[in-house]
Write a protein that holds these residues in place. Structure first.
Motif, PDB file in Angstrom:
ATOM      1  N   LEU A 150       0.837  -1.205   0.000  1.00 46.61           N
ATOM      2  CA  LEU A 150       0.000   0.000   0.000  1.00 46.61           C
ATOM      3  C   LEU A 150       0.871   1.255   0.000  1.00 46.61           C
ATOM      4  O   LEU A 150       0.591   2.223  -0.730  1.00 46.61           O
ATOM      5  CB  LEU A 150      -0.926  -0.008   1.215  1.00 46.61           C
ATOM      6  N   GLU A 151       1.929   1.229   0.781  1.00 45.91           N
ATOM      7  CA  GLU A 151       2.828   2.389   0.846  1.00 45.91           C
ATOM      8  C   GLU A 151       3.465   2.653  -0.513  1.00 45.91           C
ATOM      9  O   GLU A 151       3.504   3.800  -0.993  1.00 45.91           O
ATOM     10  CB  GLU A 151       3.896   2.142   1.912  1.00 45.91           C
ATOM     11  N   THR A 152       3.930   1.599  -1.181  1.00 45.63           N
ATOM     12  CA  THR A 152       4.532   1.737  -2.513  1.00 45.63           C
ATOM     13  C   THR A 152       3.494   2.224  -3.520  1.00 45.63           C
ATOM     14  O   THR A 152       3.761   3.099  -4.347  1.00 45.63           O
ATOM     15  CB  THR A 152       5.122   0.399  -2.980  1.00 45.63           C
ATOM     16  N   LEU A 153       2.306   1.654  -3.454  1.00 47.58           N
ATOM     17  CA  LEU A 153       1.227   2.018  -4.377  1.00 47.58           C
ATOM     18  C   LEU A 153       0.873   3.499  -4.260  1.00 47.58           C
ATOM     19  O   LEU A 153       0.716   4.207  -5.265  1.00 47.58           O
ATOM     20  CB  LEU A 153       0.016   1.141  -4.072  1.00 47.58           C
ATOM     21  N   GLU A 154       0.771   3.992  -3.029  1.00 49.62           N
ATOM     22  CA  GLU A 154       0.394   5.388  -2.848  1.00 49.62           C
ATOM     23  C   GLU A 154       1.553   6.335  -3.134  1.00 49.62           C
ATOM     24  O   GLU A 154       1.338   7.479  -3.549  1.00 49.62           O
ATOM     25  CB  GLU A 154      -0.147   5.603  -1.435  1.00 49.62           C
ATOM     26  N   ARG A 155       2.784   5.861  -2.971  1.00 53.93           N
ATOM     27  CA  ARG A 155       3.943   6.729  -3.224  1.00 53.93           C
ATOM     28  C   ARG A 155       4.283   6.814  -4.704  1.00 53.93           C
ATOM     29  O   ARG A 155       4.623   7.880  -5.219  1.00 53.93           O
ATOM     30  CB  ARG A 155       5.150   6.217  -2.429  1.00 53.93           C
ATOM     31  N   THR A 156       4.164   5.679  -5.421  1.00 56.89           N
ATOM     32  CA  THR A 156       4.600   5.642  -6.820  1.00 56.89           C
ATOM     33  C   THR A 156       3.459   5.481  -7.815  1.00 56.89           C
ATOM     34  O   THR A 156       3.637   5.681  -9.008  1.00 56.89           O
ATOM     35  CB  THR A 156       5.591   4.489  -7.051  1.00 56.89           C
ATOM     36  N   GLY A 157       2.270   5.074  -7.336  1.00 58.00           N
ATOM     37  CA  GLY A 157       1.129   4.886  -8.226  1.00 58.00           C
ATOM     38  C   GLY A 157       0.965   3.485  -8.750  1.00 58.00           C
ATOM     39  O   GLY A 157      -0.041   3.174  -9.390  1.00 58.00           O
ATOM     40  N   ALA A 158       1.949   2.590  -8.499  1.00 59.37           N
ATOM     41  CA  ALA A 158       1.860   1.219  -9.012  1.00 59.37           C
ATOM     42  C   ALA A 158       2.722   0.291  -8.168  1.00 59.37           C
ATOM     43  O   ALA A 158       3.696   0.719  -7.542  1.00 59.37           O
ATOM     44  CB  ALA A 158       2.300   1.160 -10.475  1.00 59.37           C
ATOM     45  N   VAL A 159       2.348  -0.996  -8.161  1.00 61.66           N
ATOM     46  CA  VAL A 159       3.165  -2.004  -7.474  1.00 61.66           C
ATOM     47  C   VAL A 159       2.872  -3.360  -8.099  1.00 61.66           C
ATOM     48  O   VAL A 159       1.750  -3.628  -8.534  1.00 61.66           O
ATOM     49  CB  VAL A 159       2.865  -2.027  -5.950  1.00 61.66           C
ATOM     50  N   ARG A 160       3.888  -4.209  -8.186  1.00 61.98           N
ATOM     51  CA  ARG A 160       3.692  -5.575  -8.687  1.00 61.98           C
ATOM     52  C   ARG A 160       3.882  -6.562  -7.543  1.00 61.98           C
ATOM     53  O   ARG A 160       4.830  -6.447  -6.772  1.00 61.98           O
ATOM     54  CB  ARG A 160       4.695  -5.894  -9.807  1.00 61.98           C
ATOM     55  N   VAL A 161       2.958  -7.525  -7.452  1.00 66.84           N
ATOM     56  CA  VAL A 161       3.044  -8.565  -6.424  1.00 66.84           C
ATOM     57  C   VAL A 161       3.109  -9.909  -7.139  1.00 66.84           C
ATOM     58  O   VAL A 161       2.221 -10.245  -7.933  1.00 66.84           O
ATOM     59  CB  VAL A 161       1.834  -8.521  -5.474  1.00 66.84           C
ATOM     60  N   ASP A 162       4.147 -10.672  -6.882  1.00 64.97           N
ATOM     61  CA  ASP A 162       4.362 -11.950  -7.568  1.00 64.97           C
ATOM     62  C   ASP A 162       3.737 -13.116  -6.797  1.00 64.97           C
ATOM     63  O   ASP A 162       3.415 -13.000  -5.608  1.00 64.97           O
ATOM     64  CB  ASP A 162       5.855 -12.208  -7.755  1.00 64.97           C
ATOM     65  N   ASN A 163       3.581 -14.227  -7.512  1.00 65.79           N
ATOM     66  CA  ASN A 163       3.160 -15.505  -6.913  1.00 65.79           C
ATOM     67  C   ASN A 163       1.785 -15.450  -6.246  1.00 65.79           C
ATOM     68  O   ASN A 163       1.548 -16.120  -5.235  1.00 65.79           O
ATOM     69  CB  ASN A 163       4.201 -15.980  -5.877  1.00 65.79           C
ATOM     70  N   LEU A 164       0.859 -14.698  -6.825  1.00 63.79           N
ATOM     71  CA  LEU A 164      -0.495 -14.655  -6.270  1.00 63.79           C
ATOM     72  C   LEU A 164      -1.379 -15.760  -6.847  1.00 63.79           C
ATOM     73  O   LEU A 164      -2.368 -16.154  -6.235  1.00 63.79           O
ATOM     74  CB  LEU A 164      -1.139 -13.295  -6.537  1.00 63.79           C
ATOM     75  N   LEU A 165      -1.051 -16.237  -8.039  1.00 63.15           N
ATOM     76  CA  LEU A 165      -1.791 -17.340  -8.669  1.00 63.15           C
ATOM     77  C   LEU A 165      -0.883 -18.547  -8.794  1.00 63.15           C
ATOM     78  O   LEU A 165       0.270 -18.420  -9.231  1.00 63.15           O
ATOM     79  CB  LEU A 165      -2.287 -16.929 -10.065  1.00 63.15           C
ATOM     80  N   ASP A 166      -1.393 -19.724  -8.426  1.00 66.38           N
ATOM     81  CA  ASP A 166      -0.593 -20.943  -8.613  1.00 66.38           C
ATOM     82  C   ASP A 166      -0.981 -21.599  -9.943  1.00 66.38           C
ATOM     83  O   ASP A 166      -1.818 -21.093 -10.705  1.00 66.38           O
ATOM     84  CB  ASP A 166      -0.767 -21.903  -7.438  1.00 66.38           C
ATOM     85  N   GLY A 167      -0.370 -22.728 -10.224  1.00 59.80           N
ATOM     86  CA  GLY A 167      -0.609 -23.399 -11.505  1.00 59.80           C
ATOM     87  C   GLY A 167      -2.058 -23.766 -11.735  1.00 59.80           C
ATOM     88  O   GLY A 167      -2.585 -23.626 -12.853  1.00 59.80           O
ATOM     89  N   ASP A 168      -2.746 -24.220 -10.686  1.00 58.83           N
ATOM     90  CA  ASP A 168      -4.162 -24.585 -10.820  1.00 58.83           C
ATOM     91  C   ASP A 168      -5.024 -23.357 -11.103  1.00 58.83           C
ATOM     92  O   ASP A 168      -5.955 -23.417 -11.910  1.00 58.83           O
ATOM     93  CB  ASP A 168      -4.653 -25.280  -9.542  1.00 58.83           C
ATOM     94  N   ASP A 169      -4.710 -22.236 -10.422  1.00 55.73           N
ATOM     95  CA  ASP A 169      -5.454 -20.991 -10.668  1.00 55.73           C
ATOM     96  C   ASP A 169      -5.304 -20.562 -12.123  1.00 55.73           C
ATOM     97  O   ASP A 169      -6.283 -20.203 -12.790  1.00 55.73           O
ATOM     98  CB  ASP A 169      -4.929 -19.857  -9.770  1.00 55.73           C
ATOM     99  N   ILE A 170      -4.061 -20.578 -12.607  1.00 59.29           N
ATOM    100  CA  ILE A 170      -3.785 -20.139 -13.982  1.00 59.29           C
ATOM    101  C   ILE A 170      -4.493 -21.048 -14.980  1.00 59.29           C
ATOM    102  O   ILE A 170      -5.091 -20.574 -15.958  1.00 59.29           O
ATOM    103  CB  ILE A 170      -2.266 -20.098 -14.234  1.00 59.29           C
TER     104      ILE A 170
END
Length: 427
Positions: A150-170
């Motif tokens: 949240l801090e990065t998002l509000e400071r820079t306007g964007a953030v990437r978060v990895d590994n939120l979906l596993d193979g079954d989700d994809i």
């Protein structure tokens, strides 16, 4: 415990205050957390919910702090009583006093936030004793500190978060994209399908993803709505061979307004999900933050800008790269394109062909024959990455693709928390 005066004296020796953006507020001596219910009632509990909704959003105002629930209620000491308000004014800001890893919070009246083991459970004490000391715990989900995102998002306007979906989700999402006709980009530079949120359980779950909900609700509005869930399969080979210019676009509602556009640069929240890795070989995607014409307001929009203004803005564009299963989150109108490198194949091809002709390595043949050969190649699946884009808007903005409530066959397969969040998003 220590006398209140000694505690107060110790707290005057404090250093710089750095408090996480999303915290659970726990008494230092009683096994109780301070909670704000969805209805805005302040109470205590011996545990916090796993979905993160009992954690509070913090914001520093100098040496003062405010606490807001995910549903928009601010902890308040107005009138000398602990309660909540839908706004943040002087009575919703508390002066922070620190003792080692513990904190006390002083209201405007000079009294201190405290916890009791009986009604009213949370109150204002005249002096800071042990029951007015708190520990703060950060919200962790999917292996990341959500407050840091949240801090990065509000400071820079964007953030990437990895590994939120596993193979079954994809795999489930890919099957759903295929079922809606969004995976075959033969003869096209892209194929898009909008209005997907209610089409399958996989899509509905993605639209109400717990980590995205934590960030979106705390960033732009506790009453935000789902604007659209859209898939996009881009044929990078087609872009490089068939397109001639690179074009830029923004999300709804910024894409459908008249000049001069929208004053508020924080009307929308976008989560871009990657079903395939985007790399240097298969990605024709790029982005640049919308230039602002009035401090933090009035973002320039590509469709309402002159060619010269567009050219100036996109000089600082960056290629979009991400691993499969990650999400790239941004606020407002990011300028996006999925046709970087338009016509680049022919520039490279022409240079190579000329070299081969001049060096005698290649027989003379017509340009028509060359283009027919190149265009007749079958679609290269590895050059057709798919992403999904979930967009959310403030409560006063009409959604791009208003989602109907999905059929019971879809809703019944969602976990309880995600089902409630989805129903709220499309209400």
């Amino acid at each position: 415990g220590e006398p209140p005066r000694r505690v107060a004296e110790a707290m005057n020796r404090r250093g710089p205050i750095a408090i996480d953006r999303i915290v659970a507020l726990r008494s230092s001596v009683l096994p109780l957390y301070v909670l704000i219910t969805p209805e805005g009632v302040v109470t205590t509990s011996d545990e916090v919910s796993e979905d993160g909704n009992d954690f509070l959003t913090t914001r520093m105002h100098g040496d003062q702090i405010s606490f807001q629930s995910i549903r928009g209620h601010y902890l308040s000491a107005e009138g000398g009583q602990i309660g909540t308000r839908r706004y943040c004014s002087a009575d919703e800001r508390f002066t922070v006093e620190r003792l080692d890893t513990q904190y006390a919070f002083r209201a405007r009246s000079g009294k201190y936030l405290g916890v009791l083991d009986r009604a009213p459970f949370v109150w204002l004490a005249d002096a800071p004793g042990e029951t007015e000391m708190f520990q703060l715990f950060s919200l962790m989900m999917y292996g990341v500190n959500v407050g840091k995102q949240l801090e990065t998002l509000e400071r820079t306007g964007a953030v990437r978060v990895d590994n939120l979906l596993d193979g079954d989700d994809i795999a489930a999402l890919r099957d759903s994209v295929v079922a809606c006709g969004g995976a075959d980009a033969t003869g096209l530079h892209e194929v898009r399908r909008a209005g997907l949120a209610a089409q399958s359980p996989a899509f509905a779950r993605l639209a109400a993803h717990p980590l995205v909900m934590q960030l979106a609700l705390r960033t732009i509005s506790p009453a935000l709505r789902l604007s659209d869930l859209e898939s996009c399969c881009t044929n990078a080979d087609h872009v490089r061979k068939e397109l001639e210019v690179t074009t830029w676009h923004v999300v709804h509602p910024y894409d459908s307004v008249e000049f001069p556009g929208v004053v508020d640069a924080r009307v929308s929240f976008t989560a871009t999900w990657f079903l395939d890795a985007l790399d240097d070989v298969n990605s024709t995607w790029a982005y640049v933050k919308a230039p602002l014409t009035d401090g933090a307001h009035s973002p320039k929009l590509p469709q309402l800008s002159s060619p010269e203004e567009v050219q100036a803005a996109v000089q600082s564009a960056a290629p979009l790269r991400a691993p499969a299963g990650s999400a790239w989150l941004y606020v407002g109108p990011m300028w996006m394109t999925n046709n970087v490198g338009a016509a680049s194949f022919w520039k490279d091809y022409d240079a190579q062909t000329r070299y081969k002709h001049l060096s005698g390595q290649k027989e003379q043949t017509s340009f028509r024959a060359l283009t027919d050969t190149a265009r007749g190649q079958p679609v290269k699946e590895e050059l057709c990455p798919t992403l999904l884009q979930a967009t959310y808007v403030r409560e006063y903005v009409n959604p791009r693709s208003p989602a109907s409530q999905p059929p019971p066959a879809v809703l019944d397969l969602l976990p309880d928390g995600e089902r409630r969040d989805f129903q709220r998003l499309v209400a």
